[in-house]
Design a protein around this motif. Structure first.
Motif, PDB file in Angstrom:
ATOM      1  N   ASN A   1       0.827  -1.208   0.000  1.00  0.00           N
ATOM      2  CA  ASN A   1       0.000   0.000   0.000  1.00  0.00           C
ATOM      3  C   ASN A   1       0.864   1.261   0.000  1.00  0.00           C
ATOM      4  O   ASN A   1       0.550   2.244  -0.682  1.00  0.00           O
ATOM      5  CB  ASN A   1      -0.922   0.006   1.216  1.00  0.00           C
ATOM      6  CG  ASN A   1      -1.962  -1.100   1.166  1.00  0.00           C
ATOM      7  OD1 ASN A   1      -2.211  -1.692   0.124  1.00  0.00           O
ATOM      8  ND2 ASN A   1      -2.578  -1.387   2.300  1.00  0.00           N
ATOM      9  N   LEU A   2       1.918   1.229   0.771  1.00  0.00           N
ATOM     10  CA  LEU A   2       2.810   2.385   0.839  1.00  0.00           C
ATOM     11  C   LEU A   2       3.490   2.643  -0.507  1.00  0.00           C
ATOM     12  O   LEU A   2       3.627   3.789  -0.928  1.00  0.00           O
ATOM     13  CB  LEU A   2       3.848   2.188   1.940  1.00  0.00           C
ATOM     14  CG  LEU A   2       3.338   2.483   3.349  1.00  0.00           C
ATOM     15  CD1 LEU A   2       4.238   1.854   4.399  1.00  0.00           C
ATOM     16  CD2 LEU A   2       3.251   3.996   3.561  1.00  0.00           C
ATOM     17  N   PHE A   3       3.895   1.589  -1.172  1.00  0.00           N
ATOM     18  CA  PHE A   3       4.467   1.774  -2.507  1.00  0.00           C
ATOM     19  C   PHE A   3       3.428   2.357  -3.464  1.00  0.00           C
ATOM     20  O   PHE A   3       3.747   3.195  -4.312  1.00  0.00           O
ATOM     21  CB  PHE A   3       5.014   0.449  -3.049  1.00  0.00           C
ATOM     22  CG  PHE A   3       6.328   0.026  -2.451  1.00  0.00           C
ATOM     23  CD1 PHE A   3       7.382   0.918  -2.377  1.00  0.00           C
ATOM     24  CD2 PHE A   3       6.520  -1.267  -1.977  1.00  0.00           C
ATOM     25  CE1 PHE A   3       8.612   0.539  -1.840  1.00  0.00           C
ATOM     26  CE2 PHE A   3       7.742  -1.664  -1.446  1.00  0.00           C
ATOM     27  CZ  PHE A   3       8.784  -0.756  -1.370  1.00  0.00           C
ATOM     28  N   MET A   4       2.182   1.922  -3.319  1.00  0.00           N
ATOM     29  CA  MET A   4       1.112   2.492  -4.150  1.00  0.00           C
ATOM     30  C   MET A   4       0.941   3.976  -3.856  1.00  0.00           C
ATOM     31  O   MET A   4       0.837   4.802  -4.757  1.00  0.00           O
ATOM     32  CB  MET A   4      -0.202   1.755  -3.883  1.00  0.00           C
ATOM     33  CG  MET A   4      -0.334   0.442  -4.623  1.00  0.00           C
ATOM     34  SD  MET A   4      -0.573   0.649  -6.409  1.00  0.00           S
ATOM     35  CE  MET A   4      -2.316   1.088  -6.454  1.00  0.00           C
ATOM     36  N   PHE A   5       0.915   4.319  -2.563  1.00  0.00           N
ATOM     37  CA  PHE A   5       0.713   5.715  -2.175  1.00  0.00           C
ATOM     38  C   PHE A   5       1.833   6.613  -2.705  1.00  0.00           C
ATOM     39  O   PHE A   5       1.606   7.781  -3.022  1.00  0.00           O
ATOM     40  CB  PHE A   5       0.639   5.850  -0.658  1.00  0.00           C
ATOM     41  CG  PHE A   5      -0.551   5.181  -0.031  1.00  0.00           C
ATOM     42  CD1 PHE A   5      -1.735   5.008  -0.725  1.00  0.00           C
ATOM     43  CD2 PHE A   5      -0.476   4.710   1.275  1.00  0.00           C
ATOM     44  CE1 PHE A   5      -2.829   4.387  -0.150  1.00  0.00           C
ATOM     45  CE2 PHE A   5      -1.569   4.084   1.870  1.00  0.00           C
ATOM     46  CZ  PHE A   5      -2.740   3.915   1.155  1.00  0.00           C
ATOM     47  N   THR A   6       3.037   6.064  -2.768  1.00  0.00           N
ATOM     48  CA  THR A   6       4.181   6.862  -3.215  1.00  0.00           C
ATOM     49  C   THR A   6       4.428   6.737  -4.722  1.00  0.00           C
ATOM     50  O   THR A   6       5.441   7.228  -5.226  1.00  0.00           O
ATOM     51  CB  THR A   6       5.454   6.462  -2.440  1.00  0.00           C
ATOM     52  OG1 THR A   6       5.678   5.046  -2.556  1.00  0.00           O
ATOM     53  CG2 THR A   6       5.312   6.818  -0.966  1.00  0.00           C
ATOM     54  N   GLY A   7       3.521   6.064  -5.441  1.00  0.00           N
ATOM     55  CA  GLY A   7       3.588   6.026  -6.889  1.00  0.00           C
ATOM     56  C   GLY A   7       4.522   4.998  -7.480  1.00  0.00           C
ATOM     57  O   GLY A   7       4.868   5.095  -8.657  1.00  0.00           O
ATOM     58  N   ASP A   8       4.910   3.994  -6.696  1.00  0.00           N
ATOM     59  CA  ASP A   8       5.819   2.961  -7.208  1.00  0.00           C
ATOM     60  C   ASP A   8       5.017   1.676  -7.418  1.00  0.00           C
ATOM     61  O   ASP A   8       5.045   0.746  -6.605  1.00  0.00           O
ATOM     62  CB  ASP A   8       6.967   2.737  -6.212  1.00  0.00           C
ATOM     63  CG  ASP A   8       8.112   1.940  -6.814  1.00  0.00           C
ATOM     64  OD1 ASP A   8       7.880   1.229  -7.810  1.00  0.00           O
ATOM     65  OD2 ASP A   8       9.235   2.036  -6.293  1.00  0.00           O
ATOM     66  N   GLY A   9       4.308   1.624  -8.536  1.00  0.00           N
ATOM     67  CA  GLY A   9       3.410   0.509  -8.785  1.00  0.00           C
ATOM     68  C   GLY A   9       4.110  -0.829  -8.920  1.00  0.00           C
ATOM     69  O   GLY A   9       3.599  -1.850  -8.451  1.00  0.00           O
ATOM     70  N   GLU A  10       5.266  -0.861  -9.556  1.00  0.00           N
ATOM     71  CA  GLU A  10       5.966  -2.142  -9.760  1.00  0.00           C
ATOM     72  C   GLU A  10       6.400  -2.745  -8.430  1.00  0.00           C
ATOM     73  O   GLU A  10       6.250  -3.953  -8.212  1.00  0.00           O
ATOM     74  CB  GLU A  10       7.165  -1.942 -10.684  1.00  0.00           C
ATOM     75  CG  GLU A  10       6.794  -1.623 -12.129  1.00  0.00           C
ATOM     76  CD  GLU A  10       6.120  -2.789 -12.848  1.00  0.00           C
ATOM     77  OE1 GLU A  10       6.067  -3.898 -12.284  1.00  0.00           O
ATOM     78  OE2 GLU A  10       5.641  -2.580 -13.976  1.00  0.00           O
ATOM     79  N   ARG A  11       6.922  -1.920  -7.530  1.00  0.00           N
ATOM     80  CA  ARG A  11       7.326  -2.459  -6.221  1.00  0.00           C
ATOM     81  C   ARG A  11       6.099  -2.825  -5.394  1.00  0.00           C
ATOM     82  O   ARG A  11       6.134  -3.779  -4.611  1.00  0.00           O
ATOM     83  CB  ARG A  11       8.203  -1.445  -5.490  1.00  0.00           C
ATOM     84  CG  ARG A  11       9.532  -1.197  -6.193  1.00  0.00           C
ATOM     85  CD  ARG A  11      10.399  -0.209  -5.448  1.00  0.00           C
ATOM     86  NE  ARG A  11      11.062  -0.804  -4.301  1.00  0.00           N
ATOM     87  CZ  ARG A  11      11.864  -0.135  -3.474  1.00  0.00           C
ATOM     88  NH1 ARG A  11      12.078   1.163  -3.677  1.00  0.00           N
ATOM     89  NH2 ARG A  11      12.442  -0.738  -2.464  1.00  0.00           N
ATOM     90  N   ALA A  12       5.008  -2.100  -5.577  1.00  0.00           N
ATOM     91  CA  ALA A  12       3.768  -2.464  -4.888  1.00  0.00           C
ATOM     92  C   ALA A  12       3.300  -3.840  -5.349  1.00  0.00           C
ATOM     93  O   ALA A  12       2.909  -4.683  -4.534  1.00  0.00           O
ATOM     94  CB  ALA A  12       2.695  -1.423  -5.155  1.00  0.00           C
ATOM     95  N   ARG A  13       3.347  -4.071  -6.656  1.00  0.00           N
ATOM     96  CA  ARG A  13       2.907  -5.372  -7.178  1.00  0.00           C
ATOM     97  C   ARG A  13       3.783  -6.493  -6.615  1.00  0.00           C
ATOM     98  O   ARG A  13       3.272  -7.563  -6.241  1.00  0.00           O
ATOM     99  CB  ARG A  13       2.952  -5.359  -8.709  1.00  0.00           C
ATOM    100  CG  ARG A  13       2.458  -6.665  -9.301  1.00  0.00           C
ATOM    101  CD  ARG A  13       2.048  -6.554 -10.744  1.00  0.00           C
ATOM    102  NE  ARG A  13       3.122  -6.155 -11.638  1.00  0.00           N
ATOM    103  CZ  ARG A  13       3.087  -6.298 -12.967  1.00  0.00           C
ATOM    104  NH1 ARG A  13       2.022  -6.828 -13.541  1.00  0.00           N
ATOM    105  NH2 ARG A  13       4.092  -5.898 -13.714  1.00  0.00           N
ATOM    106  N   ALA A  14       5.079  -6.256  -6.535  1.00  0.00           N
ATOM    107  CA  ALA A  14       5.971  -7.285  -5.974  1.00  0.00           C
ATOM    108  C   ALA A  14       5.643  -7.549  -4.513  1.00  0.00           C
ATOM    109  O   ALA A  14       5.628  -8.709  -4.057  1.00  0.00           O
ATOM    110  CB  ALA A  14       7.421  -6.836  -6.117  1.00  0.00           C
TER     111      ALA A  14
END
Length: 507
Positions: free
Chosen positions: A122-135
């Motif tokens: 969720n934090l990666f999503m909030f900060t705009g890092d979709g690829e790391r969020a998916r991982a």
């Protein structure tokens, strides 16, 4: 909440256990006082500071909890509960960078800590890092395969990265764990609608009506689910934003042809501008007394009930119109603003929306405002006007005065002005839906991951035949897409200058 306490006195052990009992009983304030006293007596014991922080957070005192949690981590860096609590507080405070550090440390320390990988995603999503969020979400599924939210959030990030088929698969896996959960159904619906699968998407999208966060209307009477309408009165009521009323009011004609007497209950501010819509037998603002009716239905459920597909979107344009007298007054007013020298191309612009990521930076209109034969008019209201104040010396845009749409009825002046413009350029706001419903040439500039109703990859819209869609090529790159828009405006202005007689904006 635990600590090795065998080396301490019986009195300490009794007090410590008492604090734990208070915590378990939900008496968090009393537990905090117990652990505060013990931490004062034994300042080198990390668990006492940690338990104090956990108790204060549970008591609804997160600010007070921060320092005890930090002290616990100074004494014992490998302290999962303290990391989780500290990260959670920082996340609640929208201190995303520091929350991210805390949860990265927690996952490195204990990857299967409940909910840690989900929160990291969720934090990666909030900060705009979709690829790391998916991982992170994929790892969350490996660690906790029976948690529906893990699949739901993986679906959300997959959709945002442009993988609707993968997203649909993940939403369905979430629904297999939490059968029928409204949020997951609605999310699957938006995913399928974005992909153009309206037959299945509209069915799943009905899940939105059962979400706890939804402003659900408990309408008296019988819900319309496809019963014959000949000779019956159907009340359609609004449910979401202003633009949705503009977009879906077109269904009144379909219902009318089915034999219904059609009533629409709208947002109060829209009653007058919607009064030009055809095929309505009654228009009522929310809060006004309603006449008797046989059935009721939510506005956006008509997509499902009437079997809409991208190829069968109902209604030609225009189906909404400006009030003639008001349009005439604005024609005179624009002429005065131009000192009687009409530009080759009048362009209305609307650059700011209320949702994150939808707004076009006003700076991106600077080059357009300097094109020969082009004059920009601001259609912006309320939000975004501070940008105009800041950039007035750079961006050449004509303001329409403090009285522009200043009354209780929304969009009356906007519609009247748009009736006198050659082109409307807007982000994804209510303005684009009104312009499209009026049949005005409209260019909508969309963020890379746009709303489901614009589908994926299309440069036109089945809902509005006079509309063009301009999409970001990469996430957050407004400069590139606006350069394309500006180039096309320049070409249109040049074409009009070359053959002004009988010129018409290409649809």
């Amino acid at each position: 909440m635990g600590v090795v306490i065998s080396e301490f006195s019986p009195a300490f052990i009794e007090a410590f256990n008492g604090g734990a009992v208070l915590f378990q009983a939900g008496r968090f304030g009393e537990a905090a006082e117990t652990f505060r006293r013990l931490a004062g007596e034994h300042p080198g014991v990390a668990a006492l500071h940690g338990n104090l922080g956990l108790s204060l957070r549970a008591a609804g005192r997160p600010e007070e909890a921060l320092e005890p949690l930090r002290q616990a981590l100074r004494l014992r860096p490998a302290y999962p509960d303290a990391l989780n609590a500290l990260g959670g507080i920082l996340l609640d405070q929208r201190n995303l960078d520091h929350a991210l550090i805390a949860f990265q440390a927690l996952v490195k320390l204990k990857h299967d800590y409940p909910g840690a990988l989900l929160t990291l995603g969720n934090l990666f999503m909030f900060t705009g890092d979709g690829e790391r969020a998916r991982a992170a979400y994929r790892l969350a599924i490996l660690a906790e395969p029976d948690i529906g939210t893990n699949y739901n959030n993986l679906g959300a990030v997959s959709l945002s990265l442009g993988h609707p088929h993968e997203a649909a698969r993940q939403y369905r896996r979430a629904l297999a764990i939490e059968v029928g959960k409204p949020e997951y159904r609605k999310n699957l619906g938006t995913c399928l609608l974005m992909a153009g699968d309206y037959p299945n998407g509209t069915v799943a999208y009905e899940g939105r009506l059962e979400q706890p966060v939804w402003r659900k209307r408990n309408m008296p009477g019988v819900l319309w689910q496809g019963q014959p309408l000949e000779g019956r009165t159907l009340l359609v009521h609004f449910e979401q934003g202003l633009g949705d009323s503009f977009q879906y009011i077109r269904y009144a004609g379909v219902l009318k042809r089915m034999g219904a007497r059609v009533l629409y209950e709208c947002q109060p501010a829209l009653k007058r501008v919607l009064s030009t819509a055809p095929d309505l037998d009654g228009l009522f603002a929310f809060g006004e007394p309603l006449p008797a009716y046989d059935y009721h239905v939510s506005l956006m459920s008509l997509m499902h009930r009437l079997g809409t597909t991208p190829d069968t979107v109902p209604g030609g344009v225009p189906y909404l119109r400006a009030e003639p007298e008001l349009a005439a007054r604005w024609a005179e007013r624009l002429d005065r603003l131009e000192d009687g020298r009409r530009p080759g191309l009048r362009v209305g612009i609307n650059w700011h929306g209320n949702e994150t990521g939808k707004s076009i930076p006003l700076e991106c209109f600077e080059a357009m405002g300097r094109l020969p034969g082009v004059r920009l008019y601001s259609l912006q209201k309320v939000s975004g006007l501070d940008h105009l104040e800041r950039l007035r010396d750079r961006v050449r845009v004509t303001e329409l005065g403090s009285d522009f749409d200043a009354g209780p009825d929304a969009f009356l002046d906007t519609a009247a002005v748009m009736a006198n413009l050659d082109l409307v350029i807007t982000c994804d706001t209510s303005v684009c839906h009104l312009a499209g419903a009026m049949g005005r040439p409209t260019w909508v500039v969309l963020k890379w991951f746009a709303d489901w109703r614009w589908m994926r990859d299309r440069l036109d819209s089945p809902w509005y035949p006079t509309m063009r869609l301009f999409r970001q090529a990469t996430s957050n790159d407004w400069a590139e897409v606006m350069a394309r828009v500006t180039a096309d405006v320049a070409a249109e202005a040049a074409a009009r200058a070359a053959s002004p007689a009988g010129w018409e904006m290409p649809r």
